[in-house]
Design an enzyme around this catalytic site. Structure first.
Site, PDB file in Angstrom:
ATOM      1  N   VAL A 279     -32.391  36.296 -32.824  1.00  0.00           N
ATOM      2  CA  VAL A 279     -33.571  36.989 -32.282  1.00  0.00           C
ATOM      3  C   VAL A 279     -34.205  36.160 -31.173  1.00  0.00           C
ATOM      4  CG1 VAL A 279     -35.920  37.761 -32.809  1.00  0.00           C
ATOM      5  CG2 VAL A 279     -34.051  38.330 -34.350  1.00  0.00           C
ATOM      6  N   ALA A 280     -34.268  34.842 -31.405  1.00  0.00           N
ATOM      7  CA  ALA A 280     -34.893  33.963 -30.410  1.00  0.00           C
ATOM      8  C   ALA A 280     -34.010  33.766 -29.189  1.00  0.00           C
ATOM      9  CB  ALA A 280     -35.202  32.608 -31.046  1.00  0.00           C
ATOM     10  N   ILE A 282     -31.289  35.699 -28.053  1.00  0.00           N
ATOM     11  CA  ILE A 282     -30.845  36.861 -27.271  1.00  0.00           C
ATOM     12  C   ILE A 282     -31.955  37.288 -26.303  1.00  0.00           C
ATOM     13  CG2 ILE A 282     -30.245  39.312 -27.386  1.00  0.00           C
ATOM     14  CD1 ILE A 282     -28.870  38.684 -30.069  1.00  0.00           C
ATOM     15  N   GLU A 284     -33.000  39.866 -24.932  1.00  0.00           N
ATOM     16  CA  GLU A 284     -33.051  41.322 -24.804  1.00  0.00           C
ATOM     17  C   GLU A 284     -34.290  41.783 -24.043  1.00  0.00           C
ATOM     18  OE1 GLU A 284     -35.765  40.270 -27.901  1.00  0.00           O
ATOM     19  OE2 GLU A 284     -33.658  39.764 -27.715  1.00  0.00           O
ATOM     20  N   ASP A 326     -43.340  50.884  14.841  1.00  0.00           N
ATOM     21  CA  ASP A 326     -44.092  51.597  15.877  1.00  0.00           C
ATOM     22  C   ASP A 326     -45.098  50.636  16.502  1.00  0.00           C
ATOM     23  OD1 ASP A 326     -42.934  54.102  15.650  1.00  0.00           O
ATOM     24  OD2 ASP A 326     -44.271  54.720  14.041  1.00  0.00           O
ATOM     25  N   ASP A 624     -44.304  57.841  11.239  1.00  0.00           N
ATOM     26  CA  ASP A 624     -45.417  58.635  10.712  1.00  0.00           C
ATOM     27  C   ASP A 624     -45.204  60.141  10.862  1.00  0.00           C
ATOM     28  OD1 ASP A 624     -45.677  58.860  13.442  1.00  0.00           O
ATOM     29  OD2 ASP A 624     -47.622  57.847  13.568  1.00  0.00           O
ATOM     30  N   ASP A 628     -39.647  61.525  12.160  1.00  0.00           N
ATOM     31  CA  ASP A 628     -39.313  60.153  11.763  1.00  0.00           C
ATOM     32  C   ASP A 628     -38.607  60.104  10.417  1.00  0.00           C
ATOM     33  OD1 ASP A 628     -40.484  58.994  14.003  1.00  0.00           O
ATOM     34  OD2 ASP A 628     -42.452  58.854  13.065  1.00  0.00           O
ATOM     35  N   GLU A 693     -32.367  25.878 -27.723  1.00  0.00           N
ATOM     36  CA  GLU A 693     -32.563  26.249 -29.125  1.00  0.00           C
ATOM     37  C   GLU A 693     -31.224  26.400 -29.857  1.00  0.00           C
ATOM     38  OE1 GLU A 693     -35.006  29.766 -29.003  1.00  0.00           O
ATOM     39  OE2 GLU A 693     -36.462  28.780 -27.707  1.00  0.00           O
ATOM     40  N   ASN A 718     -40.001  31.310 -30.096  1.00  0.00           N
ATOM     41  CA  ASN A 718     -39.664  32.505 -29.317  1.00  0.00           C
ATOM     42  C   ASN A 718     -40.910  33.285 -28.909  1.00  0.00           C
ATOM     43  OD1 ASN A 718     -37.767  34.520 -28.283  1.00  0.00           O
ATOM     44  ND2 ASN A 718     -38.508  35.793 -29.954  1.00  0.00           N
ATOM     45  N   THR A 721     -43.957  29.834 -27.288  1.00  0.00           N
ATOM     46  CA  THR A 721     -43.535  28.941 -26.206  1.00  0.00           C
ATOM     47  C   THR A 721     -42.724  29.669 -25.152  1.00  0.00           C
ATOM     48  OG1 THR A 721     -43.386  27.241 -27.906  1.00  0.00           O
ATOM     49  CG2 THR A 721     -42.509  26.691 -25.742  1.00  0.00           C
ATOM     50  N   ASP A 722     -41.844  30.589 -25.572  1.00  0.00           N
ATOM     51  CA  ASP A 722     -41.038  31.315 -24.601  1.00  0.00           C
ATOM     52  C   ASP A 722     -41.837  32.411 -23.903  1.00  0.00           C
ATOM     53  OD1 ASP A 722     -39.002  29.725 -25.375  1.00  0.00           O
ATOM     54  OD2 ASP A 722     -37.763  31.289 -26.266  1.00  0.00           O
TER      55      ASP A 722
END
Length: 884
Positions: A279-280, A282, A284, A326, A624, A628, A693, A718, A721-722
């Site tokens: 979990v920590a 990966i 994702e 322009d 504009d 254009d 880790e 996780n 700190t992360d």
């Protein structure tokens, strides 16, 4: 109601409105209560509760929750509750991040809402289309998006593109007369205009007959209810990268679990540790963090007057190598002022102190020149207190002000002459014409526009009170005057006329704008914006070439470009005629040496964009007008004007400038570069932390050591700190040299510029120093494992928190002020406080399996934590000095 069958008077009666004055604020308010806002209802949004629970549908989080349930059943209540709490807090953070992104998208929609002109209590007001109510009088012109369903009352060469409703791509010619006796389809209602359609030609006025969901567009609103979330190329790359990293992380985690079990660790403990580590480890959340970073960057751009309509543009901005801009209003102040007049071979300086109203009576051509400039004009002068304000186009406003300065009043002139028909300005013709009738009933045509075009359309010229044949000698006189005025950076507008000897008006411009009598020129200047010169120079330092594209005379464009520093010694100016004679292949050979394109039409812009792209450039193109749009759409970064831009141009663009300012483009590019760099920063930080880790656990298992970290500590790292510092990196200010680097290549990989090496090397060192700190303390007292785990936990956290400052720079931790990012400092301080809390607060110690540590232990922790960052930074400085 069959409004298409009614005459104007009947429509006014039915809707209880007045075409001359519009409706009062009170009536408008009452109708809004009855009909609601003029907007299409949106599809159902995901509720806040469902959005919150969606944070827990990730597979690894579900596995962790399952493991937590097992912990509870086995009596490990403290662990189970702590893990649940961390997962819950993580879910809350994810929920608020998604809500923030959602709200910023809503803000973007609001800022991008179409603008319309409504007549309220006798005054034309520019407002959001959602303000319109049935009965409102609305004015529209070329390039506008129709803001509601409308019965057309006035139509001047009006054509509207209705493919969104009818599927017919060819614009529909609009009329005003009632349509009787048939049951027409939408495409047959030539006296109606519908919400969401685009004015491609001419102008008109109409009465709002339906708003919101009662409009024709509202009835098919289910076709446009859902807007798919746009995924940027970087997000796609990170999603693919995430899948690879997930596979690697799972394999390494599995290796940790197997090694732990093999060396005698409890299977349940290793399973829970493995799931926590997975979990920590990966990443994702990488695509989600990128989304938030892009969202925050978009909001910063809005504060700098740039609206991002298409998210990939944020990434592409950092790759831009050419800006095609322009001139008028973007590089200049769009405050046109007539300074010189020319007629009968004489130039008069309007700013000279010697001017007096008596002299104007003598020089009839100049008086006629000014008078006709007032009549062939859609702008108006408004006196607000002591201030004179122009309502309308700045160029036309300058013509009004020059006449006003000479004592010719617009309101008096328009009482003496009536305008019977208008042929609106068209960028391809470069002309505007009106048919007027004077107080004696005589009709004549007045035409104003580009001098070179009007010279070709004219057969004669007024010269000292007489009409003379416009032979080649006099043509050269006019052209020399144009060049002389252009040499002083003046833009010139020519005026011509022709008597009309019939009551039957020509239907097409080609019949009107020929055989004219040339009167004279008005020379005006639009001074450069003071901030643009600096922006152009900064772009040059950033490896970005600035190209000016203008419809003005080449000499005028050259003078302005020189003032702004756009023209280098070897740069060239090319006009539209020369551009016409070149094929795309021939233009490619020259395009990199051309800094100014003058006398060009919007159609030329597409040719310029194509040539630059074929030479490998990433092109930003501004525009504009309706014409254009193809060039804006074809450019890598299409930029439209927020003030003067038509809705067609805005729809085609990926970036809108709220202030129409070139300096804002430079600021947007700088922000785009910074957003990309910030994304690289937190990728570097997150992945290096994850590597650290995983490796500390893997090496410990391979060396038959006890677990240096328990599952709850891994999850805590996780979350705290992360998470917090990584998000703070997304708010980092640009490095000083961000606009002194070459543009990023669009195919540059995420791990380019040695980012992959930095991630692996720092992550490896973070893992090693954490393990060393653990081993030193563990072998000092093998009976006190929690103490050693607390040291390892603290070392890992501090190593990451020191490393985050190194991630702020591509060069070295010493190259930037560590306090320059206040959000990062706050995040690091918060993480340290939370670390001290779980170590020293007694009630938290059993939850996180920590014990109080001595002050002397912090010397070991900080010393080891500093190694990954300062060891490599020191070696970099040593190498740099050795090379010097």
């Amino acid at each position: 109601m069959k409004y298409h069958e009614m005459e104007q008077a009947e429509i006014e009666r039915v809707l209880n409105t007045n075409v001359s004055n519009g409706m009062s604020s009170k009536i408008v308010e009452n109708r809004r209560k009855k009909y609601g806002w003029n907007e299409l209802s949106e599809g159902e949004k995901q509720s806040a509760i469902l959005l919150f629970f969606s944070q827990f549908k990730d597979f690894m989080v579900l596995v962790l929750l399952g493991a937590t349930l097992v912990s509870g059943l086995l009596g490990e209540y403290i662990d189970a509750i702590a893990i649940m709490a961390i997962v819950f807090i993580n879910g809350i953070l994810g929920f608020f991040q998604e809500r923030k992104a959602e709200k910023s998208l809503e803000a973007l929609k609001s800022l991008s809402a179409p603008q319309i002109l409504l007549l309220r209590e006798g005054i034309w007001v520019k407002t959001d289309s959602r303000d319109a109510v049935p009965g409102d009088i609305i004015k529209f012109a070329t390039g506008d998006k129709i803001g509601a369903d409308i019965r057309i009352l006035i139509a001047n060469n009006l054509e509207i593109e209705e493919s969104a409703l009818t599927g017919e791509s060819i614009p529909t010619t609009k009329t005003t007369h009632p349509i009787l006796g048939i049951q027409p389809s939408l495409g047959d209602l030539s006296n109606m205009a519908f919400m969401g359609t685009l004015v491609t030609r001419g102008n008109g006025i109409g009465i709002v007959t339906a708003t919101g969901m009662t409009t024709a567009m509202g009835k098919i609103a289910d076709m446009i209810q859902s807007v798919n979330a746009l995924i940027t190329p970087l997000q796609r790359k990170l999603e693919q990268l995430g899948k690879i990293l997930i596979t690697v992380a799972l394999l390494l985690t599995l290796l940790v679990v197997i090694a732990g079990i093999y060396h005698g660790h409890d299977a349940y403990t290793m399973f829970l540790a493995g799931v926590s580590l997975a979990v920590a480890a990966i990443p994702e959340g990488l695509p989600a963090i990128v989304t938030v970073a892009l969202s925050l960057g978009v909001q910063r751009m809005i504060r700098q007057k740039a609206i991002v309509r298409k998210l990939p543009a944020v990434e592409t901005l950092g790759c831009a190598s050419v800006i095609c801009s322009d001139k008028t209003g973007t590089m200049t102040q769009n405050k046109m002022t007539v300074t010189h007049l020319w007629s009968s071979g004489k130039i008069r300086n309007m700013t000279a102190d010697t001017e007096s109203s008596n002299e104007w009576a003598v020089e009839n051509e100049m008086k006629q020149l000014l008078t006709f400039g007032v009549l062939c004009n859609n702008s108006t002068i408004k006196i607000l207190g002591e201030e004179t304000v122009i309502d309308g186009d700045p160029t036309e406003g300058a013509l009004l002000m020059s006449a006003h300065q000479a004592g010719i009043q617009q309101n008096i002139i328009r009482q003496q002459f009536s305008i019977e028909k208008e042929y609106p300005f068209d960028s391809s013709r470069k002309l505007m014409s009106v048919i007027v009738k004077d107080s004696h009933g005589k009709r004549f045509i007045i035409t104003k526009g580009a001098p070179d075009v009007l010279i070709e359309k004219s057969e004669s010229i007024l010269w000292n009170g007489k009409q003379r044949l416009l032979n080649s000698e006099l043509q050269n006189e006019v052209k020399n005057a144009v060049n002389e005025l252009a040499g002083e950076a003046l833009r010139t507008i020519a005026v011509a006329f022709k008597p009309l000897h019939t009551n039957v008006f020509p239907q097409r411009e080609q019949e009107v704008e020929k055989g004219l009598t040339f009167i004279g020129l008005q020379g005006m200047i639009d001074p450069p914006r003071p901030e643009v010169k600096k922006a152009v120079e900064e772009c040059r330092q950033a490896g970005i070439k600035t190209v000016m594209i203008t419809g003005d005379h080449a000499a005028t464009a050259h003078a302005i470009a020189k003032q702004l520093g756009i023209l280098n010694v070897d740069d060239q100016v090319m006009d539209g005629q020369a551009l016409n004679e070149l094929s795309i292949e021939e233009l490619e050979e020259k395009v990199e040496h051309i800094a100014v394109f003058a006398r060009v039409t919007p159609e030329h812009k597409l040719k310029i964009v194509t040539a630059l792209q074929n030479k490998g450039h990433i092109v930003a193109m501004t525009g504009d007008g309706v014409n254009d749009a193809p060039a804006i759409k074809a450019a890598d970064i299409g930029i439209s004007m927020g003030i003067t831009g038509t809705d067609v141009a805005k729809e085609a663009s990926s970036l809108i400038l709220l202030d129409d300012n070139f300096a804002t483009i430079k600021a947007a590019i700088k922000e785009g570069r910074n957003i990309y760099e910030n994304i690289r920063k937190f990728i570097r930080y997150l992945l290096a932390s994850n590597v650290g880790e995983i490796l500390v656990m893997l090496f410990a298992m391979l060396l038959s050591l006890p677990l240096p970290l328990v599952p709850i500590q891994i999850l805590w790292v996780n979350l705290v700190t992360d998470g917090l510092p990584a998000m703070a990196l997304g708010l980092d200010q640009p490095e000083e040299n961000v606009m002194k680097r070459r543009p990023r290549h669009p195919k540059e990989g995420v791990f380019s510029r040695k980012l992959g090496w930095k991630i692996v090397s720092r992550g490896f060192l973070i893992g090693i120093v954490t393990l060393i700190a653990f081993i030193v303390v563990y072998y000092r007292d093998m009976n006190n494992l929690p103490y050693a785990q607390t040291i390892a936990f603290s070392t890992l956290v501090m190593a990451q928190l020191i490393h985050v400052f190194d991630c702020r720079s591509e060069v070295s931790v010493f190259s930037r002020n560590p306090f320059g990012n206040k959000y990062l400092v706050a995040a690091v301080v918060s993480s340290i406080v939370l670390l001290l809390a779980v170590i020293y607060i007694p009630v938290l110690q059993p939850i996180f399996h920590t014990v109080p540590i001595l002050l002397s232990d912090w010397l070991l922790i900080i010393g080891m934590s500093a190694i990954p960052t300062f060891l490599l930074a020191g070696s970099f400085i040593f190498q740099k000095k050795a090379k010097a």
